[in-house]
Design a protein around this motif. Structure first.
Motif, PDB file in Angstrom:
ATOM      1  N   ALA A 140       0.843  -1.204   0.000  1.00 45.93           N
ATOM      2  CA  ALA A 140       0.000   0.000   0.000  1.00 45.93           C
ATOM      3  C   ALA A 140       0.876   1.251   0.000  1.00 45.93           C
ATOM      4  O   ALA A 140       0.565   2.242  -0.679  1.00 45.93           O
ATOM      5  CB  ALA A 140      -0.939  -0.015   1.197  1.00 45.93           C
ATOM      6  N   GLY A 141       1.980   1.223   0.754  1.00 47.26           N
ATOM      7  CA  GLY A 141       2.900   2.373   0.798  1.00 47.26           C
ATOM      8  C   GLY A 141       3.547   2.622  -0.551  1.00 47.26           C
ATOM      9  O   GLY A 141       3.712   3.768  -0.974  1.00 47.26           O
ATOM     10  N   ARG A 142       3.920   1.557  -1.272  1.00 38.20           N
ATOM     11  CA  ARG A 142       4.535   1.713  -2.593  1.00 38.20           C
ATOM     12  C   ARG A 142       3.534   2.263  -3.602  1.00 38.20           C
ATOM     13  O   ARG A 142       3.899   3.047  -4.470  1.00 38.20           O
ATOM     14  CB  ARG A 142       5.057   0.365  -3.090  1.00 38.20           C
ATOM     15  CG  ARG A 142       6.404   0.031  -2.530  1.00 38.20           C
ATOM     16  CD  ARG A 142       7.035  -1.093  -3.317  1.00 38.20           C
ATOM     17  NE  ARG A 142       7.258  -2.187  -2.384  1.00 38.20           N
ATOM     18  CZ  ARG A 142       7.329  -3.450  -2.710  1.00 38.20           C
ATOM     19  NH1 ARG A 142       7.155  -3.817  -3.952  1.00 38.20           N
ATOM     20  NH2 ARG A 142       7.555  -4.360  -1.797  1.00 38.20           N
ATOM     21  N   GLN A 143       2.295   1.859  -3.485  1.00 42.99           N
ATOM     22  CA  GLN A 143       1.290   2.324  -4.441  1.00 42.99           C
ATOM     23  C   GLN A 143       0.962   3.792  -4.232  1.00 42.99           C
ATOM     24  O   GLN A 143       0.738   4.529  -5.184  1.00 42.99           O
ATOM     25  CB  GLN A 143       0.020   1.475  -4.340  1.00 42.99           C
ATOM     26  CG  GLN A 143       0.185   0.111  -4.961  1.00 42.99           C
ATOM     27  CD  GLN A 143      -1.093  -0.696  -4.931  1.00 42.99           C
ATOM     28  OE1 GLN A 143      -2.060  -0.312  -4.298  1.00 42.99           O
ATOM     29  NE2 GLN A 143      -1.077  -1.828  -5.617  1.00 42.99           N
ATOM     30  N   THR A 144       0.946   4.252  -2.978  1.00 47.41           N
ATOM     31  CA  THR A 144       0.635   5.672  -2.734  1.00 47.41           C
ATOM     32  C   THR A 144       1.809   6.562  -3.125  1.00 47.41           C
ATOM     33  O   THR A 144       1.625   7.672  -3.606  1.00 47.41           O
ATOM     34  CB  THR A 144       0.275   5.918  -1.257  1.00 47.41           C
ATOM     35  OG1 THR A 144       1.332   5.457  -0.432  1.00 47.41           O
ATOM     36  CG2 THR A 144      -1.029   5.239  -0.900  1.00 47.41           C
ATOM     37  N   VAL A 145       3.042   6.077  -2.959  1.00 43.47           N
ATOM     38  CA  VAL A 145       4.226   6.874  -3.307  1.00 43.47           C
ATOM     39  C   VAL A 145       4.399   6.930  -4.820  1.00 43.47           C
ATOM     40  O   VAL A 145       4.591   7.977  -5.396  1.00 43.47           O
ATOM     41  CB  VAL A 145       5.501   6.290  -2.644  1.00 43.47           C
ATOM     42  CG1 VAL A 145       6.752   6.959  -3.187  1.00 43.47           C
ATOM     43  CG2 VAL A 145       5.425   6.449  -1.148  1.00 43.47           C
ATOM     44  N   GLY A 146       4.283   5.803  -5.463  1.00 41.54           N
ATOM     45  CA  GLY A 146       4.514   5.742  -6.912  1.00 41.54           C
ATOM     46  C   GLY A 146       3.260   5.921  -7.722  1.00 41.54           C
ATOM     47  O   GLY A 146       3.302   5.822  -8.944  1.00 41.54           O
ATOM     48  N   GLY A 147       2.161   6.200  -7.114  1.00 39.63           N
ATOM     49  CA  GLY A 147       0.904   6.292  -7.842  1.00 39.63           C
ATOM     50  C   GLY A 147       0.307   4.907  -7.996  1.00 39.63           C
ATOM     51  O   GLY A 147       0.968   3.911  -7.777  1.00 39.63           O
ATOM     52  N   SER A 148      -0.916   4.865  -8.351  1.00 39.01           N
ATOM     53  CA  SER A 148      -1.565   3.554  -8.477  1.00 39.01           C
ATOM     54  C   SER A 148      -1.140   2.911  -9.773  1.00 39.01           C
ATOM     55  O   SER A 148      -1.164   3.525 -10.824  1.00 39.01           O
ATOM     56  CB  SER A 148      -3.091   3.687  -8.400  1.00 39.01           C
ATOM     57  OG  SER A 148      -3.543   4.447  -9.496  1.00 39.01           O
ATOM     58  N   ARG A 149      -0.742   1.661  -9.698  1.00 36.97           N
ATOM     59  CA  ARG A 149      -0.320   0.897 -10.886  1.00 36.97           C
ATOM     60  C   ARG A 149      -1.317  -0.195 -11.119  1.00 36.97           C
ATOM     61  O   ARG A 149      -1.851  -0.794 -10.201  1.00 36.97           O
ATOM     62  CB  ARG A 149       1.036   0.266 -10.646  1.00 36.97           C
ATOM     63  CG  ARG A 149       2.132   1.247 -10.444  1.00 36.97           C
ATOM     64  CD  ARG A 149       3.427   0.497 -10.242  1.00 36.97           C
ATOM     65  NE  ARG A 149       4.424   1.404  -9.697  1.00 36.97           N
ATOM     66  CZ  ARG A 149       5.484   1.015  -9.048  1.00 36.97           C
ATOM     67  NH1 ARG A 149       5.705  -0.251  -8.845  1.00 36.97           N
ATOM     68  NH2 ARG A 149       6.348   1.890  -8.603  1.00 36.97           N
ATOM     69  N   ARG A 150      -1.508  -0.468 -12.376  1.00 44.35           N
ATOM     70  CA  ARG A 150      -2.387  -1.584 -12.727  1.00 44.35           C
ATOM     71  C   ARG A 150      -1.759  -2.453 -13.730  1.00 44.35           C
ATOM     72  O   ARG A 150      -1.014  -2.209 -14.537  1.00 44.35           O
ATOM     73  CB  ARG A 150      -3.732  -1.073 -13.239  1.00 44.35           C
ATOM     74  CG  ARG A 150      -4.540  -0.525 -12.137  1.00 44.35           C
ATOM     75  CD  ARG A 150      -5.935  -0.321 -12.593  1.00 44.35           C
ATOM     76  NE  ARG A 150      -6.727   0.154 -11.452  1.00 44.35           N
ATOM     77  CZ  ARG A 150      -7.974   0.381 -11.490  1.00 44.35           C
ATOM     78  NH1 ARG A 150      -8.655   0.206 -12.570  1.00 44.35           N
ATOM     79  NH2 ARG A 150      -8.618   0.804 -10.448  1.00 44.35           N
TER      80      ARG A 150
END
Length: 177
Positions: free
Chosen positions: A167-177
């Protein structure tokens, strides 16, 4: 092809080929010619065996195998209800010692027969006699249950850390799909 070799060939193929299967005429003809050629001699036992043909065993398939009820089976079921942790105890297949449930049931059955005790009274007697083994079984179960709980708690902590990290990586780097 002589008549005797034909009989021998037919008798041979009746015993070798499964019933209902179709043999190709080329194979049968080849075998009959081989018999006529003299390469094979008729066994001395052929005349006797041909007079008394063997019968195929007729097995009745009833589905499930029959259940065998031993006198101590009911007592073993009661033991497993009373001590469910005994179901988890491994059984040494190479050992001649019966499992704890079987030992318990046999002792209980013996008391019921010899001393004419009721099933409950015999169970109490056997429980007193086998107290150390039953306590060891209970302790072993509690220890293994404690270890299992410890492992599950550790896995849960690691899973939470991994989810937080993701969750921390997704908020820092933006949401990835």
């Amino acid at each position: 092809v002589s008549m005797s070799s034909k009989k021998i060939g037919v008798a041979f193929f009746q015993h070798v080929a499964p019933t209902g299967s179709q043999l190709q005429p080329g194979v049968l003809g080849c075998m009959l010619r081989s018999l006529d050629s003299g390469l094979f001699s008729v066994p001395k036992s052929y005349r006797v065996l041909s007079k008394f043909p063997t019968e195929e065993p007729k097995l009745r398939h009833t589905g499930r195998p029959q259940h065998i009820n031993l006198p101590e089976s009911r007592l073993m079921v009661q033991f497993y209800k009373r001590f469910p942790e005994a179901k988890l105890q491994p059984v040494a297949l190479g050992s001649s010692d019966p499992p704890l449930a079987k030992q318990y049931a046999l002792k209980q059955w013996k008391l019921m027969r010899e001393k004419r005790l009721s099933a409950d009274n015999a169970a109490k007697e056997v429980e007193k006699a086998m107290a150390p083994q039953l306590q060891a079984l209970s302790r072993q179960h509690n220890i293994s249950r404690g270890l299992l709980d410890l492992i599950q708690n550790e896995e849960e902590i690691q899973l939470k850390k991994a989810l937080e990290d993701l969750a921390g990586r997704q908020t820092v780097g933006g949401s990835r799909r």
